[in-house]
Design an enzyme around this catalytic site. Structure first.
Site, PDB file in Angstrom:
ATOM      1  N   ARG A  83       0.831  -1.200   0.000  1.00 43.16           N
ATOM      2  CA  ARG A  83       0.000   0.000   0.000  1.00 43.16           C
ATOM      3  C   ARG A  83       0.866   1.250   0.000  1.00 43.16           C
ATOM      4  O   ARG A  83       1.750   1.407   0.822  1.00 43.16           O
ATOM      5  CB  ARG A  83      -0.881  -0.027   1.264  1.00 43.16           C
ATOM      6  CG  ARG A  83      -1.512   1.286   1.650  1.00 43.16           C
ATOM      7  CD  ARG A  83      -2.805   1.531   0.906  1.00 43.16           C
ATOM      8  NE  ARG A  83      -3.255   2.878   1.116  1.00 43.16           N
ATOM      9  CZ  ARG A  83      -4.058   3.257   2.099  1.00 43.16           C
ATOM     10  NH1 ARG A  83      -4.504   2.371   2.950  1.00 43.16           N
ATOM     11  NH2 ARG A  83      -4.428   4.509   2.216  1.00 43.16           N
ATOM     12  N   ARG A  92      -5.838   1.821  -4.154  1.00 45.57           N
ATOM     13  CA  ARG A  92      -4.930   1.163  -3.221  1.00 45.57           C
ATOM     14  C   ARG A  92      -5.023  -0.349  -3.323  1.00 45.57           C
ATOM     15  O   ARG A  92      -6.088  -0.900  -3.629  1.00 45.57           O
ATOM     16  CB  ARG A  92      -5.183   1.623  -1.784  1.00 45.57           C
ATOM     17  CG  ARG A  92      -6.479   1.240  -1.132  1.00 45.57           C
ATOM     18  CD  ARG A  92      -7.642   2.206  -1.306  1.00 45.57           C
ATOM     19  NE  ARG A  92      -7.356   3.614  -1.310  1.00 45.57           N
ATOM     20  CZ  ARG A  92      -7.306   4.355  -0.215  1.00 45.57           C
ATOM     21  NH1 ARG A  92      -7.497   3.831   0.954  1.00 45.57           N
ATOM     22  NH2 ARG A  92      -7.082   5.634  -0.323  1.00 45.57           N
ATOM     23  N   ASP A  95      -6.760  -1.423   1.845  1.00 46.93           N
ATOM     24  CA  ASP A  95      -7.065  -0.437   2.877  1.00 46.93           C
ATOM     25  C   ASP A  95      -7.727  -1.211   4.005  1.00 46.93           C
ATOM     26  O   ASP A  95      -8.618  -2.020   3.752  1.00 46.93           O
ATOM     27  CB  ASP A  95      -8.044   0.595   2.289  1.00 46.93           C
ATOM     28  CG  ASP A  95      -8.354   1.727   3.252  1.00 46.93           C
ATOM     29  OD1 ASP A  95      -7.498   2.066   4.079  1.00 46.93           O
ATOM     30  OD2 ASP A  95      -9.471   2.270   3.165  1.00 46.93           O
ATOM     31  N   ASP A  97      -9.609  -0.392   7.516  1.00 43.10           N
ATOM     32  CA  ASP A  97     -10.116   0.642   8.422  1.00 43.10           C
ATOM     33  C   ASP A  97     -10.694   0.000   9.674  1.00 43.10           C
ATOM     34  O   ASP A  97     -11.392  -1.012   9.597  1.00 43.10           O
ATOM     35  CB  ASP A  97     -11.202   1.481   7.730  1.00 43.10           C
ATOM     36  CG  ASP A  97     -10.620   2.461   6.724  1.00 43.10           C
ATOM     37  OD1 ASP A  97      -9.434   2.809   6.848  1.00 43.10           O
ATOM     38  OD2 ASP A  97     -11.361   2.870   5.812  1.00 43.10           O
TER      39      ASP A  97
END
Ligand SMILES: Nc1ncnc2c1ncn2[C@@H]1O[C@H](COP(=O)(O)OP(=O)(O)OP(=O)(O)O)[C@@H](O)[C@H]1O
Ligand SMILES: Nc1nc2c(c(=O)[nH]1)N=C(CO)CN2
Length: 162
Positions: A83, A92, A95, A97
């Site tokens: 990344r 990307r 990711d 989160d």
């Protein structure tokens, strides 16, 4: 121990492989158990950056790790999977989160939990529904929250398995 939910997204290269590798790294981390995985969703890019469709998913974890340490771990996994932070909200390989961590609330420069954008993102709320163990979130059903996101980007269930 805390039940948490992590949102995964990829829109570069072999998207499915990045999602699978991220979950493998998470499950190999001491202090994290992966308890569940949502279905895989193909999603139109959300936000102003023109880019390819994403694969998105949510995983349910149990963890004893404190939030900021967990962010270090997920950012380490993002780095291992190539990344690069080139454009905010841009394409990307992966990711990760931190969406929810039990009833923890964090508001620091590096970390906001619950994730600040969660109520706006159907590409998070729809997969979350597959693995979420409570009846409500922020006092509402997930179905209601999904209907209220207001984002028009399409989210399709795929037949990808993992
Ligand atoms: N709940 C959270 N989960 C992950 N990162 C977070 C969270 N809250 C704040 N951050 C911070 O957001 C910063 C930017 O994250 P990232 O580069 O993944 O942004 P982005 O993917 O472009 O946008 P977004 O975070 O809105 O999906 C990270 O360096 C991290 O410190
Ligand atoms: N569909 C979709 N759109 C996005 C996504 C994502 O994971 N899925 N992530 C973004 C930046 O975090 C920006 N836009």
């Amino acid at each position: 121990m805390t039940i948490g939910y992590l949102a995964l997204g990829s829109n570069l290269g072999d998207r499915m492989s990045y999602l699978t590798q991220a979950v493998t790294y998470l499950s190999e981390t001491e202090g994290i158990s992966v308890l569940g995985k949502s279905k895989i969703y193909e999603t139109e890019p959300y936000g102003d950056v023109p880019q390819d469709n994403y694969l998105n998913a949510v995983v349910k974890i149990e963890t004893s790790i404190e939030p900021i340490k967990l962010l270090d771990i997920t950012q380490g996994i993002e780095a291992k999977l190539g990344r690069e932070r080139l454009i905010r909200w841009g394409p990307r390989t992966i990711d990760i989160d931190l969406i929810l961590l039990g009833d923890k609330h964090v508001n620091t420069e590096r970390l906001t939990i619950p994730h600040i954008e969660i109520k706006k993102r159907s590409f998070v709320l729809i997969p979350l529904k597959d693995v979420y163990e409570e009846d409500t979130l922020f006092g509402q059903t997930l179905e209601n929250l999904i209907n209220q996101t207001g984002n028009k980007e399409e989210v399709w269930e795929t037949t990808e398995s993992w």
